[in-house]
Design a protein around this motif. Structure first.
Motif, PDB file in Angstrom:
ATOM      1  N   GLU A   1       0.833  -1.213   0.000  1.00 28.03           N
ATOM      2  CA  GLU A   1       0.000   0.000   0.000  1.00 28.03           C
ATOM      3  C   GLU A   1       0.859   1.250   0.000  1.00 28.03           C
ATOM      4  OE1 GLU A   1      -4.158  -1.473   2.110  1.00 28.03           O
ATOM      5  OE2 GLU A   1      -2.618  -0.577   3.380  1.00 28.03           O
ATOM      6  N   ALA A   2       1.903   1.238   0.847  1.00 26.76           N
ATOM      7  CA  ALA A   2       2.776   2.419   0.942  1.00 26.76           C
ATOM      8  C   ALA A   2       3.552   2.636  -0.360  1.00 26.76           C
ATOM      9  CB  ALA A   2       3.748   2.252   2.110  1.00 26.76           C
ATOM     10  N   MET A   3       4.000   1.562  -0.969  1.00 27.29           N
ATOM     11  CA  MET A   3       4.753   1.683  -2.229  1.00 27.29           C
ATOM     12  C   MET A   3       3.863   2.259  -3.328  1.00 27.29           C
ATOM     13  SD  MET A   3       6.876  -1.897  -2.098  1.00 27.29           S
ATOM     14  CE  MET A   3       8.210  -1.693  -3.291  1.00 27.29           C
ATOM     15  N   ALA A   4       2.651   1.725  -3.424  1.00 29.31           N
ATOM     16  CA  ALA A   4       1.730   2.215  -4.458  1.00 29.31           C
ATOM     17  C   ALA A   4       1.432   3.699  -4.232  1.00 29.31           C
ATOM     18  CB  ALA A   4       0.439   1.390  -4.435  1.00 29.31           C
TER      19      ALA A   4
ATOM     20  N   GLY B   1      -0.637  -7.208  -7.759  1.00 26.78           N
ATOM     21  CA  GLY B   1      -1.682  -6.681  -8.631  1.00 26.78           C
ATOM     22  C   GLY B   1      -2.892  -6.195  -7.849  1.00 26.78           C
ATOM     23  N   GLN B   2      -3.129  -6.819  -6.703  1.00 24.40           N
ATOM     24  CA  GLN B   2      -4.261  -6.415  -5.875  1.00 24.40           C
ATOM     25  C   GLN B   2      -4.056  -5.020  -5.288  1.00 24.40           C
ATOM     26  OE1 GLN B   2      -7.344  -8.550  -5.095  1.00 24.40           O
ATOM     27  NE2 GLN B   2      -6.477  -8.793  -7.124  1.00 24.40           N
ATOM     28  N   PHE B   3      -2.800  -4.554  -5.312  1.00 26.00           N
ATOM     29  CA  PHE B   3      -2.509  -3.197  -4.828  1.00 26.00           C
ATOM     30  C   PHE B   3      -2.130  -2.269  -5.988  1.00 26.00           C
ATOM     31  CE2 PHE B   3      -1.972  -6.162  -1.394  1.00 26.00           C
ATOM     32  CZ  PHE B   3      -2.746  -5.568  -0.415  1.00 26.00           C
ATOM     33  N   GLY B   4      -2.358  -2.733  -7.205  1.00 27.07           N
ATOM     34  CA  GLY B   4      -2.110  -1.890  -8.369  1.00 27.07           C
ATOM     35  C   GLY B   4      -0.644  -1.806  -8.776  1.00 27.07           C
TER      36      GLY B   4
ATOM     37  N   ASP C   1      -9.256  -5.204  -8.811  1.00 25.97           N
ATOM     38  CA  ASP C   1     -10.497  -5.816  -8.356  1.00 25.97           C
ATOM     39  C   ASP C   1     -10.163  -6.793  -7.230  1.00 25.97           C
ATOM     40  OD1 ASP C   1     -12.844  -7.097  -7.890  1.00 25.97           O
ATOM     41  OD2 ASP C   1     -13.297  -7.533 -10.004  1.00 25.97           O
ATOM     42  N   GLN C   2     -10.321  -6.322  -6.008  1.00 20.74           N
ATOM     43  CA  GLN C   2      -9.934  -7.157  -4.861  1.00 20.74           C
ATOM     44  C   GLN C   2     -10.949  -8.268  -4.578  1.00 20.74           C
ATOM     45  OE1 GLN C   2      -8.946  -4.447  -1.615  1.00 20.74           O
ATOM     46  NE2 GLN C   2      -6.835  -4.323  -2.318  1.00 20.74           N
ATOM     47  N   ARG C   3     -11.952  -8.376  -5.457  1.00 18.62           N
ATOM     48  CA  ARG C   3     -12.842  -9.532  -5.325  1.00 18.62           C
ATOM     49  C   ARG C   3     -12.218 -10.772  -5.955  1.00 18.62           C
ATOM     50  NH1 ARG C   3     -17.783  -6.568  -8.254  1.00 18.62           N
ATOM     51  NH2 ARG C   3     -16.044  -6.473  -9.707  1.00 18.62           N
ATOM     52  N   THR C   4     -11.134 -10.534  -6.731  1.00 15.71           N
ATOM     53  CA  THR C   4     -10.487 -11.634  -7.441  1.00 15.71           C
ATOM     54  C   THR C   4      -9.855 -12.616  -6.455  1.00 15.71           C
ATOM     55  OG1 THR C   4      -9.868  -9.909  -8.997  1.00 15.71           O
ATOM     56  CG2 THR C   4      -8.908 -12.076  -9.376  1.00 15.71           C
ATOM     57  N   LEU C   5      -9.868 -13.884  -6.796  1.00 13.66           N
ATOM     58  CA  LEU C   5      -9.238 -14.899  -5.945  1.00 13.66           C
ATOM     59  C   LEU C   5      -8.059 -15.531  -6.669  1.00 13.66           C
ATOM     60  CD1 LEU C   5     -12.404 -16.784  -4.586  1.00 13.66           C
ATOM     61  CD2 LEU C   5     -11.212 -14.831  -3.573  1.00 13.66           C
ATOM     62  N   TYR C   6      -7.084 -16.027  -5.903  1.00 21.64           N
ATOM     63  CA  TYR C   6      -5.983 -16.795  -6.466  1.00 21.64           C
ATOM     64  C   TYR C   6      -5.988 -18.147  -5.763  1.00 21.64           C
ATOM     65  CZ  TYR C   6      -1.357 -18.121  -8.079  1.00 21.64           C
ATOM     66  OH  TYR C   6      -0.299 -18.780  -8.666  1.00 21.64           O
ATOM     67  N   GLN C   7      -6.247 -19.191  -6.506  1.00 19.72           N
ATOM     68  CA  GLN C   7      -6.404 -20.528  -5.922  1.00 19.72           C
ATOM     69  C   GLN C   7      -7.340 -20.485  -4.709  1.00 19.72           C
ATOM     70  OE1 GLN C   7      -2.584 -22.385  -5.213  1.00 19.72           O
ATOM     71  NE2 GLN C   7      -2.118 -22.509  -7.390  1.00 19.72           N
ATOM     72  N   GLY C   8      -8.417 -19.704  -4.867  1.00 21.88           N
ATOM     73  CA  GLY C   8      -9.402 -19.622  -3.789  1.00 21.88           C
ATOM     74  C   GLY C   8      -9.051 -18.636  -2.683  1.00 21.88           C
ATOM     75  N   ASN C   9      -7.859 -17.983  -2.778  1.00 19.01           N
ATOM     76  CA  ASN C   9      -7.438 -17.072  -1.714  1.00 19.01           C
ATOM     77  C   ASN C   9      -7.616 -15.619  -2.114  1.00 19.01           C
ATOM     78  OD1 ASN C   9      -6.483 -18.995   0.177  1.00 19.01           O
ATOM     79  ND2 ASN C   9      -4.738 -19.344  -1.175  1.00 19.01           N
ATOM     80  N   THR C  10      -7.838 -14.787  -1.105  1.00 14.90           N
ATOM     81  CA  THR C  10      -7.950 -13.346  -1.300  1.00 14.90           C
ATOM     82  C   THR C  10      -6.926 -12.661  -0.404  1.00 14.90           C
ATOM     83  OG1 THR C  10      -9.378 -11.452  -0.858  1.00 14.90           O
ATOM     84  CG2 THR C  10      -9.854 -13.428   0.391  1.00 14.90           C
ATOM     85  N   VAL C  11      -6.601 -11.384  -0.710  1.00 13.36           N
ATOM     86  CA  VAL C  11      -5.713 -10.630   0.194  1.00 13.36           C
ATOM     87  C   VAL C  11      -6.525  -9.991   1.326  1.00 13.36           C
ATOM     88  CG1 VAL C  11      -3.972 -10.144  -1.542  1.00 13.36           C
ATOM     89  CG2 VAL C  11      -5.851  -8.532  -1.248  1.00 13.36           C
TER      90      VAL C  11
END
Ligand SMILES: [Zn+2]
Length: 297
Positions: free
Chosen positions: A19-22, A62-65, A274-284
């Motif tokens: 978040e801070a980097m973005a 990618g979830q943080f842009g 789009d933080q609704r996206t999942l990766y192998q069923g996981n979210t951030v």
């Protein structure tokens, strides 16, 4: 001003760091495969590590842009475990051709042993075969000799210096790296190795051409905001915006862009977050949080 942090071990960092980097303007990071603080005991853990940095870590960024790229390689410390090294060498070619791999790295010498030399050379051959740039880790002990030797070996293996980034450069090694036509990268740490003040002095003395600033942030004391902070300090010291842009953005893009795997459009025309996206069923996200969803494209 947009920044690239071309050496960041994000697998060790938190979501706060992303978040801070973005927020500070970092648009892209390059995650070199390296030692994770404890020796791996078998090739299976190495395989999972490589697929983690190419998979879940890329998703997490990618979830943080932030666009996330990798360098793939066997690090010098673990090259000293011959059984592991042999098995990892068999894995590398299939990982090195994956999407988002911008170089073979970080490879080179640690204690400058015979086994380190052997696997360094084999990986330089692999980079040549796959036509990939290379990121070189120069040793922290006996640095000048280690850096010279790395460059000798690279040239012996017929790689163009224009496709090789020598990292962890300092006042002692910069002249030779520049004279021999390599890219010179500097890891800026809060307490050791290279500071933002010394970096600004080097840009004033040597100019911005071929110099690259990175944070090398990892699991140790390091700062994922080193690139934007160094840029701010350079601006305060009167270094021109165009020179700052070269050392904190454009040079890294030019060097690693030779892989064909990193380009400005990746962040200038990004897929929306789009933080609704999942990766192998996981979210951030964790329980009850509202996902960030950008509707702009
Ligand atoms: Zn590193």
């Amino acid at each position: 001003m947009p920044y690239i942090d071309p050496h960041a071990h994000m697998i060790s960092r938190t979501t706060d760091d992303y978040e801070a980097m973005a927020k500070a303007g970092v648009v892209a990071v390059i995650e070199p495969a390296f030692w994770t603080g404890q020796a791996r005991t078998n090739a299976g853990s190495y395989r999972d590590y490589l697929s983690h940095i190419l998979g879940f870590e890329r998703f997490r960024a990618g979830q943080f842009g932030i666009c996330h790229y990798c360098c793939i390689g066997l690090n010098s410390k673990e090259a000293n475990n011959e059984e592991l090294a042999e098995a990892v060498m068999d894995l590398l070619p299939s990982f090195a051709v994956k999407e988002g791999v911008v170089a073979i790295g970080e490879i080179g010498y640690d204690e400058q042993t015979a086994l380190e030399d052997k696997y360094f050379r084999l990986q330089l051959d692999l980079a040549r075969e796959l036509d990939l740039p290379v990121m070189i880790h120069t040793p922290h002990r006996d640095k000048k000799r280690g850096a010279s030797r790395s460059m000798d070996v690279i040239l012996e293996h017929k790689l163009s210096p224009n496709r090789v980034v020598i990292d962890h450069v300092n006042e002692e090694t910069i002249q030779e790296v520049k004279d021999r036509g390599f890219w010179a990268a500097f890891s800026i740490y809060p307490h050791s190795k290279m500071t933002a003040e010394r970096m600004a002095a080097l840009v004033k003395q040597y100019g911005a051409e071929r110099l690259i600033v990175d944070s090398a942030c990892d699991w140790g004391i390091s700062d994922p905001l080193s690139v934007p902070k160094t840029a701010e300090l350079m601006a305060a010291q009167g270094i021109s915006d165009s020179d700052i842009r070269l050392v904190t953005y454009a040079n890294a893009l030019a060097a690693y862009g030779q892989s064909g795997q990193i380009k400005e459009d990746d962040w200038l025309k990004p897929a929306p977050i789009d933080q609704r996206t999942l990766y192998q069923g996981n979210t951030v996200l964790r329980g009850g949080q509202t996902p960030q969803v950008d509707t702009k494209s």
